[in-house]
Design a protein around this motif. Structure first.
Motif, short mmCIF file in Angstrom:
data_model
loop_
_atom_site.label_atom_id
_atom_site.label_comp_id
_atom_site.label_asym_id
_atom_site.label_seq_id
_atom_site.Cartn_x
_atom_site.Cartn_y
_atom_site.Cartn_z
N ALA A 1 0.94 -1.21 -0.13
CA ALA A 1 -0.19 -0.16 -0.03
C ALA A 1 0.72 1.11 -0.01
O ALA A 1 1.42 1.67 1.03
N ASP A 2 1.16 1.77 -1.18
CA ASP A 2 2.07 2.95 -1.21
C ASP A 2 2.19 3.36 -2.88
O ASP A 2 1.39 2.65 -3.61
N SER A 3 3.05 4.23 -3.14
CA SER A 3 3.35 4.65 -4.18
C SER A 3 4.52 4.09 -4.69
O SER A 3 5.43 3.52 -4.17
N PHE A 4 4.49 3.94 -6.36
CA PHE A 4 5.90 3.41 -6.89
C PHE A 4 5.82 3.99 -8.34
O PHE A 4 4.97 4.38 -8.77
N GLU A 5 7.02 3.74 -8.83
CA GLU A 5 7.35 4.33 -10.11
C GLU A 5 7.56 3.15 -11.23
O GLU A 5 8.20 2.01 -10.76
N HIS A 6 7.04 3.42 -12.40
CA HIS A 6 7.16 2.53 -13.64
C HIS A 6 7.00 3.23 -14.78
O HIS A 6 6.05 4.09 -14.89
N TYR B 1 -0.26 5.01 -7.48
CA TYR B 1 -0.63 4.58 -6.22
C TYR B 1 -1.22 3.14 -6.30
O TYR B 1 -2.34 2.91 -7.06
N ALA B 2 -0.82 2.34 -5.37
CA ALA B 2 -1.43 0.95 -5.72
C ALA B 2 -1.46 0.33 -4.30
O ALA B 2 -0.91 0.81 -3.16
N ALA C 1 -5.65 -6.45 -6.35
CA ALA C 1 -4.79 -5.24 -6.45
C ALA C 1 -5.84 -4.01 -7.28
O ALA C 1 -6.69 -4.21 -8.20
N SER C 2 -5.50 -2.88 -6.58
CA SER C 2 -6.03 -1.79 -7.05
C SER C 2 -4.76 -0.72 -7.47
O SER C 2 -4.00 -0.68 -6.61
N ILE C 3 -4.93 0.00 -8.46
CA ILE C 3 -3.96 0.81 -9.05
C ILE C 3 -4.43 1.98 -9.61
O ILE C 3 -5.51 1.99 -10.37
N GLU C 4 -3.83 3.35 -9.51
CA GLU C 4 -4.41 4.42 -9.82
C GLU C 4 -3.17 5.37 -10.26
O GLU C 4 -2.30 5.41 -9.28
N PRO C 5 -3.10 5.93 -11.31
CA PRO C 5 -1.90 6.94 -11.64
C PRO C 5 -2.07 8.18 -10.60
O PRO C 5 -2.97 8.70 -10.37
N GLU C 6 -0.78 8.62 -10.46
CA GLU C 6 -0.73 9.71 -9.34
C GLU C 6 -1.54 10.87 -10.06
O GLU C 6 -2.38 11.57 -9.40
N GLN C 7 -1.72 11.41 -11.27
CA GLN C 7 -2.17 12.27 -11.92
C GLN C 7 -3.62 12.32 -11.74
O GLN C 7 -4.27 13.33 -11.33
N ASP C 8 -4.35 10.83 -12.03
CA ASP C 8 -5.50 10.80 -11.80
C ASP C 8 -6.08 10.79 -10.32
O ASP C 8 -6.87 11.58 -9.81
N PHE C 9 -5.11 10.25 -9.51
CA PHE C 9 -5.41 10.44 -7.95
C PHE C 9 -5.43 11.66 -7.59
O PHE C 9 -6.35 12.19 -6.73
N LEU C 10 -4.50 12.38 -7.81
CA LEU C 10 -4.35 13.99 -7.38
C LEU C 10 -5.58 15.03 -7.86
O LEU C 10 -6.00 15.80 -7.29
N GLY C 11 -5.82 14.41 -9.12
CA GLY C 11 -7.00 15.29 -9.99
C GLY C 11 -8.26 15.01 -9.11
O GLY C 11 -9.11 15.90 -8.76
N GLN C 12 -8.53 13.73 -8.40
CA GLN C 12 -9.66 13.51 -7.70
C GLN C 12 -9.52 14.34 -6.39
O GLN C 12 -10.64 14.77 -5.73
N VAL C 13 -8.40 14.40 -5.68
CA VAL C 13 -8.18 14.96 -4.62
C VAL C 13 -8.67 16.51 -4.89
O VAL C 13 -9.31 17.13 -4.02
N ASP C 14 -8.07 17.08 -5.83
CA ASP C 14 -8.24 18.44 -6.16
C ASP C 14 -9.60 18.79 -6.28
O ASP C 14 -10.26 19.69 -5.74
N ALA C 15 -10.49 17.94 -7.04
CA ALA C 15 -11.87 17.82 -7.30
C ALA C 15 -12.60 18.05 -5.98
O ALA C 15 -13.63 18.73 -5.86
N GLY C 16 -12.08 16.72 -5.12
CA GLY C 16 -12.98 16.81 -3.85
C GLY C 16 -12.50 17.91 -2.87
O GLY C 16 -13.73 18.66 -2.15
N PHE C 17 -11.42 18.47 -3.15
CA PHE C 17 -10.90 19.90 -2.43
C PHE C 17 -12.03 20.89 -2.77
O PHE C 17 -12.33 21.79 -2.03
N GLN C 18 -12.16 21.04 -4.08
CA GLN C 18 -12.72 21.98 -4.48
C GLN C 18 -14.27 21.97 -4.43
O GLN C 18 -14.85 23.02 -3.96
#
Length: 266
Positions: free
Chosen positions: A41-46, A52-53, A69-86
Motif C-alpha cells: 500500500a504505497d506509491s511506486f514508479e514505472h 498509487y497501488a 490489486a487496485s492501482i491508479e496513476p498519480e495524476q488521476d489520484f491527485l485530480g480526484q483530490v483536487d476535485a474533492g477539495f474544490q
C-alpha cells in the motif's frame, strides 16, 4: 500472477506483462519486485510514471492463492483530490454565506421590534402618554410591550390625579404649601403667593425652610422633619397650631398652621 497467461481472442497466450494496458503492466512490474502474495500500500514508479497501488492477499482461508490489486496513476489520484477539495471549498463557502444570511435575518427579526419599543418609549418620555405599544412577536416582546402600556396607563392616572389636586388647591382660599420628604416645595397655590409674597414658579423645588420659616425656628423644624420621617409622628401633625412665618421681604407674622401628611405615588 505474472507467470499466468491470458487467452487472446484468437486463442493465443499472452503474459500479464505483455498486455497493452499500462496499469496492468505497472502491476506486473510491482508484483515482480515485491513477490506475488505480498501485501502493498504505497506509491511506486514505472516507466517514468508514478502510481498509487494497494495489493491485499485474499482467499487464503478457502485455499485460494489470490491477491486483490487496485492501482491508479498519480495524476488521476491527485485530480480526484483536487476535485474533492474544490467541492469541499465551495460547500464550505456556501455554508458560510448561508450562516451569514441567517444571522442577518435573525438579527433583523430580533432588532426591529426592539427599535419599535424604543421609539414608543421615547414618545412616552416626550409626554405622549396616549401612545400605546402594539407588537406581534415573540412572547417576551409582547409581555414587555404590555408592561410598558400598563406603566403608561398608571402614569396617566397619576398625572390626572395630580392635575385635579393642583386645580383644587389653586382654587382654595387657604394658603397651601406642599413639600416632599426632602423639604422642597412641590406645590404653592395662589393664596400662598399672596400670603408669603413669592411667585409660584420662583419657589418650586426650593427648600421651604429657607423661604417661609423664621431663621430662629429652622433648627427645630429640621429636627421635627427628621423625627417624622423616621417615626411617622410629630406634635404638629394633623393639629391646628398658632406659629409665626416669614414673608419674602423678611416680615415675621403670625399664622394658623395645619400639617397633614399624605402619600402620593408617582
Amino acid at each position: 500472477n505474472s507467470n499466468f497467461d491470458f487467452i487472446n481472442a484468437d486463442g493465443s497466450l499472452r503474459g500479464l506483462g505483455e498486455l497493452p494496458n499500462v496499469q496492468l503492466g505497472a502491476i506486473n512490474h510491482l508484483v515482480d519486485g515485491i513477490g506475488y502474495g505480498a501485501p502493498f500500500a504505497d506509491s511506486f514508479e514505472h516507466n517514468d510514471a508514478v502510481y498509487y497501488a494497494e495489493i491485499s492477499p485474499i482467499g487464503q482461508g478457502l485455499g485460494l492463492d489470490w491477491s486483490l490489486a487496485s492501482i491508479e496513476p498519480e495524476q488521476d489520484f491527485l485530480g480526484q483530490v483536487d476535485a474533492g477539495f474544490q467541492r469541499s471549498w465551495i460547500s464550505s463557502l456556501i455554508a458560510v454565506e448561508l450562516a451569514i444570511l441567517f444571522g442577518l435575518v435573525a438579527a433583523r427579526w430580533l432588532v426591529n421590534p426592539l427599535r419599535k419599543l424604543v421609539l414608543e418609549v421615547r414618545r412616552i418620555a416626550g409626554g405622549e402618554l396616549d401612545a400605546e405599544v402594539a407588537i406581534s412577536h415573540a412572547s417576551e416582546y409582547v409581555e414587555l410591550g404590555q408592561a410598558i402600556n400598563e406603566m403608561t396607563s398608571g402614569l396617566r392616572d397619576r398625572i390626572h390625579i395630580r392635575e385635579r389636586l393642583e386645580a383644587t388647591t389653586q382654587s382654595m382660599l387657604d394658603a397651601i404649601v406642599t413639600i416632599d420628604p426632602s423639604g422642597r416645595i412641590v406645590e404653592f397655590n395662589r393664596s400662598a403667593e399672596t400670603m408669603f409674597g413669592y411667585e409660584r414658579g420662583a419657589v418650586m423645588q426650593q427648600p421651604m425652610a429657607e423661604l417661609i420659616i423664621p431663621s430662629d425656628m429652622r433648627t427645630a423644624h429640621a429636627a421635627g422633619m427628621r423625627h417624622f420621617l423616621k417615626t411617622g409622628e410629630g406634635p404638629v401633625i394633623n393639629n391646628r397650631i398658632e406659629i409665626t412665618a416669614a414673608r419674602s421681604d423678611g416680615t415675621i407674622f403670625p399664622i394658623e398652621l395645619t400639617v397633614a401628611p399624605f402619600v402620593f405615588e408617582g
